[in-house]
Scaffold this active site. Structure first.
Site, mmCIF file in Angstrom:
data_model
loop_
_atom_site.group_PDB
_atom_site.id
_atom_site.type_symbol
_atom_site.label_atom_id
_atom_site.label_comp_id
_atom_site.label_asym_id
_atom_site.label_seq_id
_atom_site.Cartn_x
_atom_site.Cartn_y
_atom_site.Cartn_z
ATOM 1 N N ARG A 108 1.204 -1.163 -0.036
ATOM 2 C CA ARG A 108 -0.077 0.072 -0.178
ATOM 3 C C ARG A 108 1.334 1.226 -0.336
ATOM 4 O O ARG A 108 2.073 1.718 0.721
ATOM 5 C CB ARG A 108 -1.309 -0.190 1.136
ATOM 6 C CG ARG A 108 -1.314 1.421 1.196
ATOM 7 C CD ARG A 108 -2.313 2.064 2.728
ATOM 8 N NE ARG A 108 -4.077 0.648 1.866
ATOM 9 C CZ ARG A 108 -5.135 1.368 2.737
ATOM 10 N NH1 ARG A 108 -5.398 1.724 3.716
ATOM 11 N NH2 ARG A 108 -6.124 0.328 2.471
ATOM 12 N N GLN A 138 -10.095 -4.052 -2.991
ATOM 13 C CA GLN A 138 -11.932 -3.191 -2.195
ATOM 14 C C GLN A 138 -12.681 -3.264 -3.481
ATOM 15 O O GLN A 138 -13.998 -4.138 -2.477
ATOM 16 C CB GLN A 138 -11.411 -1.347 -1.979
ATOM 17 C CG GLN A 138 -12.639 -0.814 -1.457
ATOM 18 C CD GLN A 138 -12.315 -1.061 -0.377
ATOM 19 O OE1 GLN A 138 -11.769 -0.916 0.662
ATOM 20 N NE2 GLN A 138 -14.166 -0.791 -0.004
ATOM 21 N N ASP A 231 -17.317 7.915 -0.650
ATOM 22 C CA ASP A 231 -15.502 8.191 -0.376
ATOM 23 C C ASP A 231 -14.806 9.532 0.265
ATOM 24 O O ASP A 231 -15.708 10.390 -0.036
ATOM 25 C CB ASP A 231 -14.774 7.652 -1.429
ATOM 26 C CG ASP A 231 -12.906 7.293 -1.013
ATOM 27 O OD1 ASP A 231 -12.632 7.247 0.492
ATOM 28 O OD2 ASP A 231 -11.906 6.886 -1.436
ATOM 29 N N ARG A 317 -14.305 -7.129 3.242
ATOM 30 C CA ARG A 317 -12.595 -6.810 2.796
ATOM 31 C C ARG A 317 -11.690 -8.363 3.388
ATOM 32 O O ARG A 317 -10.621 -9.091 2.664
ATOM 33 C CB ARG A 317 -11.452 -5.715 3.647
ATOM 34 C CG ARG A 317 -12.401 -4.885 3.029
ATOM 35 C CD ARG A 317 -12.322 -4.468 1.964
ATOM 36 N NE ARG A 317 -10.636 -4.407 0.966
ATOM 37 C CZ ARG A 317 -9.595 -3.236 1.620
ATOM 38 N NH1 ARG A 317 -10.058 -2.095 2.332
ATOM 39 N NH2 ARG A 317 -8.492 -3.582 1.445
HETATM 40 N N1 NVA Z 1 -9.660 7.373 -1.615
HETATM 41 C C1 NVA Z 1 -8.712 6.727 0.091
HETATM 42 C C2 NVA Z 1 -9.405 5.605 -0.124
HETATM 43 C C3 NVA Z 1 -9.355 5.126 1.695
HETATM 44 C C4 NVA Z 1 -9.324 3.711 1.631
HETATM 45 C C5 NVA Z 1 -7.846 7.461 -0.003
HETATM 46 O O1 NVA Z 1 -6.609 7.257 -0.439
HETATM 47 O O2 NVA Z 1 -7.661 7.355 0.970
HETATM 48 N N1 CP Z 2 -11.290 0.917 3.150
HETATM 49 C C1 CP Z 2 -9.924 0.504 3.777
HETATM 50 O O1 CP Z 2 -9.194 0.580 2.450
HETATM 51 O O2 CP Z 2 -9.416 0.995 4.532
HETATM 52 P P1 CP Z 2 -8.251 1.760 5.196
HETATM 53 O O3 CP Z 2 -8.116 2.681 4.900
HETATM 54 O O4 CP Z 2 -7.951 1.338 6.767
HETATM 55 O O5 CP Z 2 -7.125 0.000 4.986
#
Ligand code: NVA
Ligand code: CP
Length: 337
Positions: A108, A138, A231, A317
């Site tokens: 990530r 997701q 979101d 998830r």
């Molecule tokens: N668009 C958000 C998603 C978090 C799961 C971000 O990138 O922070």
């Molecule tokens: N939805 C999601 O990816 O949540 P986190 O940022 O908590 O992993």
């Protein structure tokens, strides 16, 4: 004979066919049932999984960890400050090292290129746990949640309201188009998805029959929707944009009035989380003080309403990440889908 998923990485939805994505959704459902019935499913027995996180996470980290343990694997968390990735050691060298020690790598972070490079150089399956561009794991959880609610996916309509240029919006647009689900991106003109991503989705939609609408008109965008999805207005890494986004996106806030505009009694509300639906967080408190609002992309009323499915998504998830890891890093024999 080879197995369809074995050894493959999960970096972006476009790398998978409609049938393959549907298989992952259905297999997630199957694994959910196995867990509920206490049936062992140790498809990664004795394997080791690296979890690389440049950005914070609650669900993705927890899901990868629990999924790995349920599958019999050992998960090793390696945060941004724990390793040399990109600072003192190149992504290529890091990938080569991890490829010799681990059987799969979750990443990530910011750059899609990094997750692609990890896959290219490590030689083991790499799973994209979110980049600035895409959030593919997701999607399997989300479409599982939608399928659980409506029985099937084809012909349903999702209205995504909010920041139309972020990872979740991109992923929803392309995945819906591949799967034959109608997708409306309801967002101001300045935040509409990049032309290349719209074009990519349109090409898939031609094949699947999905209808794509990108509009700044809320009434038109949500009418008839089966799913209203939103979101955060400010994604990780763009925290300086709060004021600008609040001004742009307040008309797109998911509230009771917007839900009514769908004119669909069976509509559900979805959010990948985390969400700003009250002022019970540091960011929420700051927004309340600085901009006088206690809710952002979704009101607390909708978040706690009968429409809400965000915690089903969160649970899913786990099951979907488990499915993705099992079929790509495990020895399951799946000759065709
Ligand atoms: N668009 C958000 C998603 C978090 C799961 C971000 O990138 O922070
Ligand atoms: N939805 C999601 O990816 O949540 P986190 O940022 O908590 O992993």
């Amino acid at each position: 004979m080879t197995s369809v998923f074995k050894g493959r990485s999960f970096l972006a939805e476009k790398d998978f066919t409609k049938e393959e994505l549907q298989y992952l959704i259905d297999f997630s459902q199957h694994l959910k049932g196995m867990k509920a019935n206490n049936q062992p499913h140790r498809y990664l027995d004795g394997k080791n999984i690296a979890l690389l996180f440049e950005k914070n996470s609650t669900r993705t980290r927890a899901a990868f960890t629990v999924a790995a343990v349920d599958l019999g694997a050992h998960p090793e968390f390696l945060g941004a400050n724990d390793i040399q990735l990109g600072t003192k050691e190149s992504v290529e060298d890091t990938a080569k090292v991890f490829g010799r020690m681990f059987d799969g790598i979750e990443f990530r972070g910011f750059s899609q290129q990094v997750v692609e490079d990890l896959a290219n150089y490590s030689g083991v399956p790499v799973w994209n746990g979110l980049t600035d561009e895409w959030h593919p794991t997701q999607m399997i959880a989300d479409f599982l949640t939608i399928q659980e609610n409506f029985g099937e996916l084809t012909g349903l309509t999702i209205a995504y309201c909010g920041d139309g240029r972020n990872n979740v919006a991109n992923s929803l647009l392309v995945t819906s188009a591949i799967l034959g689900v109608n997708i409306h991106v309801v967002t101001p003109k300045a935040l509409q998805p990049e032309a290349t991503i719209i074009a990519q989705a349109q090409a898939y939609a031609k094949e699947s029959g999905a209808k794509i609408l990108v509009t700044d008109d809320v009434d038109q965008g949500v009418l008839g929707a089966d799913v209203v999805y939103t979101d955060v207005w400010v994604s990780m890494g763009e925290e300086e944009k709060f004021q600008e986004r609040i001004e742009q996106l307040l008309p797109y806030q998911v509230n009771q009035s917007l839900m009514k505009k769908t004119q669909n009694d069976q509509v559900i509300f979805m959010h990948c989380l985390p969400a700003f639906h009250d002022d019970q967080t540091t960011y929420g408190k700051k927004a309340a003080q600085a901009y006088g609002i206690s809710e952002m992309e979704v009101t607390d009323e909708v978040f706690r309403s009968k429409y809400a499915r965000q915690f089903d998504q969160a649970e899913n998830r786990l099951h979907s990440i488990k499915a993705i890891m099992a079929v790509t890093a495990g020895d399951l024999f799946i000759p065709k889908v």
